[in-house]
Design a protein around this motif. Structure first.
Motif, short mmCIF file in Angstrom:
data_model
loop_
_atom_site.label_atom_id
_atom_site.label_comp_id
_atom_site.label_asym_id
_atom_site.label_seq_id
_atom_site.Cartn_x
_atom_site.Cartn_y
_atom_site.Cartn_z
N ASN A 104 74.28 10.45 42.71
CA ASN A 104 74.15 10.41 44.17
C ASN A 104 75.20 9.48 44.78
O ASN A 104 75.84 9.83 45.78
N GLN A 105 75.38 8.31 44.19
CA GLN A 105 76.36 7.35 44.72
C GLN A 105 77.78 7.89 44.58
O GLN A 105 78.59 7.78 45.51
N ALA A 106 78.08 8.50 43.42
CA ALA A 106 79.41 9.04 43.21
C ALA A 106 79.70 10.20 44.14
O ALA A 106 80.84 10.40 44.59
N TYR A 107 78.66 10.99 44.46
CA TYR A 107 78.84 12.12 45.38
C TYR A 107 79.31 11.64 46.74
O TYR A 107 80.22 12.23 47.34
N GLU A 108 78.71 10.57 47.22
CA GLU A 108 79.10 10.04 48.53
C GLU A 108 80.47 9.36 48.47
O GLU A 108 81.28 9.48 49.40
N PHE A 109 80.72 8.66 47.37
CA PHE A 109 81.97 7.92 47.25
C PHE A 109 83.18 8.85 47.10
O PHE A 109 84.26 8.55 47.62
N LEU A 110 82.99 9.99 46.41
CA LEU A 110 84.10 10.89 46.12
C LEU A 110 83.98 12.22 46.89
O LEU A 110 84.45 13.25 46.44
N GLU A 111 83.36 12.16 48.05
CA GLU A 111 83.10 13.40 48.79
C GLU A 111 84.37 14.08 49.28
O GLU A 111 84.35 15.27 49.61
N ASN A 112 85.49 13.36 49.31
CA ASN A 112 86.75 13.96 49.78
C ASN A 112 87.48 14.73 48.68
O ASN A 112 88.57 15.24 48.91
N HIS A 113 86.90 14.80 47.51
CA HIS A 113 87.52 15.53 46.40
C HIS A 113 86.60 16.71 46.05
O HIS A 113 85.60 16.55 45.33
N PRO A 114 86.89 17.90 46.57
CA PRO A 114 85.98 19.04 46.47
C PRO A 114 85.53 19.39 45.05
O PRO A 114 84.36 19.67 44.81
N LYS A 115 86.46 19.38 44.08
CA LYS A 115 86.10 19.76 42.72
C LYS A 115 85.09 18.78 42.12
O LYS A 115 84.12 19.18 41.48
N ILE A 116 85.35 17.48 42.33
CA ILE A 116 84.42 16.47 41.81
C ILE A 116 83.10 16.56 42.55
O ILE A 116 82.02 16.52 41.94
N ARG A 117 83.17 16.71 43.88
CA ARG A 117 81.96 16.77 44.69
C ARG A 117 81.08 17.95 44.28
O ARG A 117 79.85 17.82 44.19
N ASP A 118 81.70 19.09 43.99
CA ASP A 118 80.91 20.28 43.63
C ASP A 118 80.15 20.07 42.32
O ASP A 118 79.00 20.49 42.20
N LYS A 119 80.80 19.45 41.34
CA LYS A 119 80.11 19.22 40.07
C LYS A 119 78.97 18.22 40.22
O LYS A 119 77.90 18.37 39.63
N LEU A 120 79.21 17.19 41.03
CA LEU A 120 78.15 16.21 41.27
C LEU A 120 77.02 16.83 42.08
O LEU A 120 75.85 16.47 41.90
N ALA A 121 77.37 17.75 42.95
CA ALA A 121 76.34 18.41 43.77
C ALA A 121 75.38 19.20 42.90
O ALA A 121 74.17 19.25 43.19
N THR A 122 75.89 19.80 41.82
CA THR A 122 75.00 20.56 40.95
C THR A 122 74.03 19.64 40.22
O THR A 122 72.88 20.02 39.98
N MET A 123 74.46 18.44 39.86
CA MET A 123 73.54 17.47 39.26
C MET A 123 72.45 17.10 40.25
O MET A 123 71.28 16.96 39.88
N ARG A 124 72.81 16.95 41.49
CA ARG A 124 71.81 16.62 42.52
C ARG A 124 70.85 17.78 42.73
O ARG A 124 69.65 17.58 42.92
N ARG A 125 71.38 19.00 42.68
CA ARG A 125 70.53 20.18 42.91
C ARG A 125 69.46 20.35 41.85
O ARG A 125 68.36 20.84 42.14
N VAL A 126 69.76 19.95 40.61
CA VAL A 126 68.75 20.08 39.54
C VAL A 126 67.91 18.81 39.41
O VAL A 126 67.16 18.65 38.45
N GLY A 127 68.04 17.89 40.39
CA GLY A 127 67.17 16.72 40.40
C GLY A 127 67.63 15.59 39.51
O GLY A 127 66.81 14.74 39.12
N LEU A 128 68.94 15.53 39.18
CA LEU A 128 69.44 14.48 38.31
C LEU A 128 70.39 13.53 39.04
O LEU A 128 71.23 12.89 38.43
N GLY A 129 70.23 13.44 40.34
CA GLY A 129 71.09 12.55 41.11
C GLY A 129 70.90 11.09 40.76
O GLY A 129 71.76 10.26 41.04
N TYR A 130 69.78 10.77 40.10
CA TYR A 130 69.49 9.37 39.76
C TYR A 130 70.19 8.93 38.48
O TYR A 130 70.24 7.73 38.17
N LEU A 131 70.74 9.86 37.68
CA LEU A 131 71.38 9.49 36.42
C LEU A 131 72.71 8.82 36.67
O LEU A 131 73.50 9.26 37.51
N LYS A 132 72.99 7.76 35.90
CA LYS A 132 74.31 7.14 35.97
C LYS A 132 75.30 8.00 35.21
O LYS A 132 74.97 8.57 34.16
N LEU A 133 76.51 8.09 35.72
CA LEU A 133 77.52 8.95 35.09
C LEU A 133 77.84 8.49 33.67
O LEU A 133 78.16 9.31 32.81
#
Length: 969
Positions: free
Chosen positions: A810-839
């Motif tokens: 979740n934190q990385a998604y907000e921090f790197l939101e200007n990088h679409p490829k990174i944001r999309d992969k992090l978004a999928t982790m959030r969608r499956v309910g794993l936004g709380y996991l540390k990278l």
């Protein structure tokens, strides 16, 4: 309001200020001798409290009570982070830990039932000759005498000793020795000779020679003489004596050894090791007790026969050292005039055999390497012998240098080109022929092991034993029956004793261990269990809950981490963790009875228990289309030659009671057959399947299971989802990185260059403490950051690479939101309910459910084709009611894109949201393997024969007055 604090009773496990993992100074009292359920959303701290705090401290205290000498041999746990814990009794954990991939471990060996079976067969088993099948029995001299003395009075008979039976030779030395020893007559090939004669025998012919030891008349006074004569005969013939009488119908043959008098086959004394496939005394010599053999299969070596040699038809030789092997192949094709541009399938059988298996003829090879040429002459080894040799060398290195990560990689490389088949010598029974010809009740130990738990128990109940056998086996049979009974109680009665433990689900393995604990009859113990309801159909849940109550009623404290509603409602006490996951969790939200939790205003679990929140089924279900997969004649495991239609483009759930054949149908039949055909690993179907229709409708098969995502702590969510590759690319593209010449590899903690060499990128240094637990301390050089100082100097918006790895998704998604490829992969982790996991969280700390959702996130980040089949095996493992709701949203998105999602599941929240259900049964084991019903949830709910329908009708509010059964197709 429910607050953290002491209970009114002093009989409690008192935990104060626990901070393990994400726990936030949790203080809670858990009542002793009660059934307590710890629940809450995934990642809320349930396992941190139950396993990493309660169990870890109980285990640590027990180990510390032992002597320093004993402690150095035991695995020890570090002290959990907490202020104090009082009232803790000895703890036993029954978790979902991996059952191990050891192919030698079976349900029978894991539960010790097989150990008692080995002892039983060694003590009362009836041996038979493995050549002729006749019973073998060692007879004492007294028993032989008694049997002969039972002849009619005055019967004349002879005592003979066979010194040769169908053997070639002239036996001149043997005959001379017999004459010197005072013997008078012999029978050679049915003719009687006097040893004073000149007897000449042909060396080339087989002869049978019987020595006349004595001639007697059956009278009471001959008993002692008869015993002496029999002993003399036994000594001459190595344990065999023949009693021959004209007045009796047949000769009587006795032996004082476990040997066949007709075939000469001799058994060693029956011992438990003779029935162990883990011991050379009992293991099949051909497979070493594994029951199967592996071989390099042409279908895997040449997965795509439409390719030519130049295009890489030989799959193993297009990977490592590919140029070298391609040059070898070029020399071979030139020598034997094989067209390297012709598709493999069009080559002659002779040419294919030559390339795969080599030739003894010397060939001149020229190899280019590093701009240099080397020429040499030698025979061409062939692809298969080359793989076999390298595989043997790998096994040898693995024994010498265990733990090498490269070896793990090589193991996967070799196995991908191999197939397993049952051992042709033992037919998969794992045992040598002598072991398989010892029976009880007409069954050998392999046949007994192939029975289900219920069948095995019934077999021993009805098997009739002699009075002597009963006296010997009474205690052994008591242990076997009690263990089988306990296994029935926990709902694994459909398992067979020879089932490899590596094939068990987490829930099956846990319930098997639970049966062992019930049998131990311990009192005053704290049991900690991790979701024991996994893999259980709702119908079988009652037996499990009754088992947990029995443990409690014996005076034990039972702490269960669980999400199942029935188990929660059956608890004496509930601890609801939350309110969220990861850093948002780690607190006790509510305490009390299930009814009190259901009324709690802020408890997420309470809202689902009370019905204030629920997983809502769709208002309209997707309709079945003409596109479908049709499985023809499936016979894997307990499947009864069934045909099953699976409509494509839908959310399909496969359910049924435990052992009904769900995994056999999907995991063991459909999945490998689809992969074989879709990925062109050969067009032949497995022997247990007639065929599959409709494969042309799909182009991709994805298996999303709960196996770990990495073997080492170096693997983490960012490396698995490949978002770390994009992050490293980002850092390497920064101006300062370019100025210093830093490539993406500089930001990897797995290779030299940018990592801290003091800890080799681990961030922690392990210090062996001998008889104390190994200590892990932060690396003094990098401070636990994993990288060297120069690498950490490179920053993106004030954050270095170590800071990024320490962020949650979740934190990385907000921090790197200007990088679409990174944001999309992090978004999928959030969608499956794993936004709380540390990278950067180590993969080996993730639960099975988290691993499965990470795999799902990885697939979601890829471009969907709309023709993909996703197969998930119990994806709700470890998921709270609210997590299940999020999961269903994600799966429905996949189906909305035109894909097909097949789920093996029992969870009613999943089943009621499915478009199509295939209900297997009607029971488990041999009584299952059929399709009871298929259709929409509403249709299944109306089928009276369906056990699943009973529970679906309740959650859907459907009457079951109408009796109807839908066919499989």
């Amino acid at each position: 309001m429910f607050e953290e604090g002491k209970l009114s009773t002093v009989k409690a496990i008192e935990i104060r200020k626990a901070c393990t993992h994400n726990l936030k100074n949790v203080s809670v009292d858990i009542p002793r001798e009660r059934l307590t359920v710890v629940t809450g959303p995934s990642g809320s701290g349930k396992s941190s409290l139950a396993f990493d705090t309660i169990y870890a401290e109980g285990q640590r205290r027990y180990v510390e009570s032992l002597s320093p000498y004993a402690r150095q041999f035991l695995s020890q746990m570090a002290k959990p982070e907490l202020e104090s814990i009082d009232g803790l009794s000895p703890t036993i954990a029954i978790d979902q830990r991996a059952t191990g991939r050891n192919p030698r471990s079976t349900v029978g060996t894991a539960t010790e039932v097989y150990d008692f079976l080995r002892l039983l067969f060694a003590r009362i088993g009836q041996p038979h000759c493995h050549k002729c099948g006749k019973p073998i029995r060692a007879t004492t001299v007294d028993e032989m005498v008694d049997q002969v003395m039972a002849f009619r009075p005055n019967v004349r008979f002879s005592v003979l000793a066979p010194i040769a039976r169908d053997q070639k030779g002239d036996f001149a030395k043997e005959l001379k020795k017999l004459k010197r020893d005072g013997f008078v007559r012999v029978m050679i090939d049915d003719d009687i000779y006097d040893l004073s004669e000149n007897i000449t025998l042909s060396k080339r012919k087989k002869h049978t020679i019987l020595v006349y030891v004595d001639r007697l008349v059956n009278e009471p006074k001959i008993r002692n003489r008869l015993a002496d004569s029999i002993e003399l005969a036994l000594g001459l013939s190595q344990g065999i004596v023949i009693i021959s009488s004209i007045e009796e119908d047949d000769d009587i043959v006795f032996t004082d050894k476990h040997s066949c008098v007709d075939c000469g086959v001799t058994l060693t004394e029956l011992a438990p090791t003779l029935f162990s496939f883990n011991n050379p005394a009992g293991a099949c010599p051909a497979c070493g007790g594994l029951g199967e053999v592996m071989f390099f299969d042409e279908l895997h070596i040449v997965p795509d026969p439409t390719l030519c040699i130049r295009e890489g038809a030989i799959a193993p030789w297009i990977r490592r050292n590919a140029p070298y092997y391609q040059q070898l192949l070029e020399a071979v094709t030139t020598k034997y005039k094989i067209d390297p541009f012709s598709p493999w399938k069009d080559l002659s059988e002779e040419h294919r055999k030559l390339i795969l298996h080599g030739t003894n003829e010397e060939i001149e090879f020229t190899v280019e390497k590093d701009d240099r040429k080397y020429s040499f002459k030698r025979a061409y080894e062939g692809v298969v012998p080359n793989l076999e040799r390298r595989s043997r060398e790998y096994e040898r290195r693995k024994r010498d240098e265990s733990g090498d990560e490269e070896h793990d990689f090589l193991s996967d490389e070799f196995h991908r080109y191999m197939s397993r088949v049952p051992c042709p010598d033992c037919n998969g029974t794992r045992l040598r022929p002598e072991s398989l010809h010892v029976t009880i009740g007409g069954q050998n130990i392999a046949q007994v092991s192939s029975m289900t738990i219920s069948e095995c128990r019934a077999f021993f109940e009805k098997t009739e034993l002699t009075e002597r056998q009963t006296e010997i086996a009474d205690r052994i049979l008591h242990e076997i029956r009690s263990k089988l009974e306990f296994m029935e109680k926990v709902g694994v009665d459909y398992l067979t004793l020879d089932r490899p433990t590596a094939t068990l689900s987490g829930g099956e393995a846990q319930r098997t261990r639970l049966a062992n604990q019930i049998g131990s009859a311990l009192v005053g113990v704290t049991y900690v269990l991790d979701e024991p309801s996994i893999g259980l159909h709702q119908r079988d849940n009652d037996r499990l809950i009754e088992t947990l109550r029995n443990l409690r009623d014996r005076g034990n404290t039972v702490v269960v981490v669980e999400h199942d509603a029935d188990t929660i409602r059956s608890a004496d006490y509930v601890i609801d963790m939350g309110p969220g996951a990861g850093t948002r969790g780690g607190r006790v939200v509510a305490l009390g009875s299930p009814k009190e939790i259901a009324k709690h205003p802020t408890s997420l679990t309470g809202r689902y228990l009370s019905g204030r929140l629920s997983v809502t089924p769709p208002s309209r279900r997707r309709l079945s289309t003409s596109r479908s997969l049709v499985i023809k004649g499936a016979q894997t495991n307990n499947l009864k030659n069934i045909d099953v239609r699976i409509p494509l483009g839908l959310l399909v759930a496969v359910t049924g009671v435990s052992g009904s054949g769900k995994s056999s149908l999907i995991i063991d039949t459909l999945l490998p057959a689809l992969k074989r055909r879709v990925y062109r690993l050969g067009n032949n179907e497995p022997a247990s399947l007639d065929g599959i229709e409709g494969i042309h409708h799909i182009d991709k098969v994805i298996d999303i299971d709960q196996r770990p995502i990495g073997r080492t702590p170096r693997s983490n969510p960012s490396t698995f989802t490949q978002v770390f590759t994009l992050i490293r690319d980002l850092f390497s593209s920064l101006p300062e990185s370019k100025m210093r010449g830093y490539k993406p590899g500089r930001y990897s903690f797995n290779v030299k260059g940018g990592r801290c060499e003091a800890c080799q990128g681990d961030g922690m240094i392990r210090i062996e403490m001998n008889f104390l637990p190994d200590a892990f301390v932060k690396c003094e050089v990098c401070g636990g950051r994993r990288y060297n100082r120069e690498t950490l100097e490179i920053r993106y918006q004030g954050k270095n690479i170590a800071d990024i790895l320490d962020m949650t998704a979740n934190q990385a998604y907000e921090f790197l939101e200007n990088h679409p490829k990174i944001r999309d992969k992090l978004a999928t982790m959030r969608r499956v309910g794993l936004g709380y996991l540390k990278l950067g969280q180590s993969a080996n700390t993730l639960s099975g459910g988290e691993c499965q959702r990470l795999k799902l996130a990885k697939e979601l980040s890829r471009r969907a084709t709309g023709r993909t089949v996703y197969v998930l095996d119990e994806p709700t493992t470890g998921l709270h009611f609210d997590d299940v709701r999020q999961l269903m949203e994600v799966l429905n998105q996949l189906v909305d894109q035109g894909n097909t999602v097949i789920i093996i599941e029992h969870d009613l929240d999943v089943l009621k949201c499915a478009d199509w259900i295939i209900d297997m049964g009607p029971e488990g084991g041999d009584k299952g393997g059929e399709v009871v019903a298929c259709g929409s949830p509403e249709e299944i709910a109306k089928v009276r024969e369906s056990h699943t329908g009973v529970y679906l009708a309740r959650v859907l509010g459907i009457s079951r007055t109408r009796r109807r059964r839908k066919s499989a197709g």
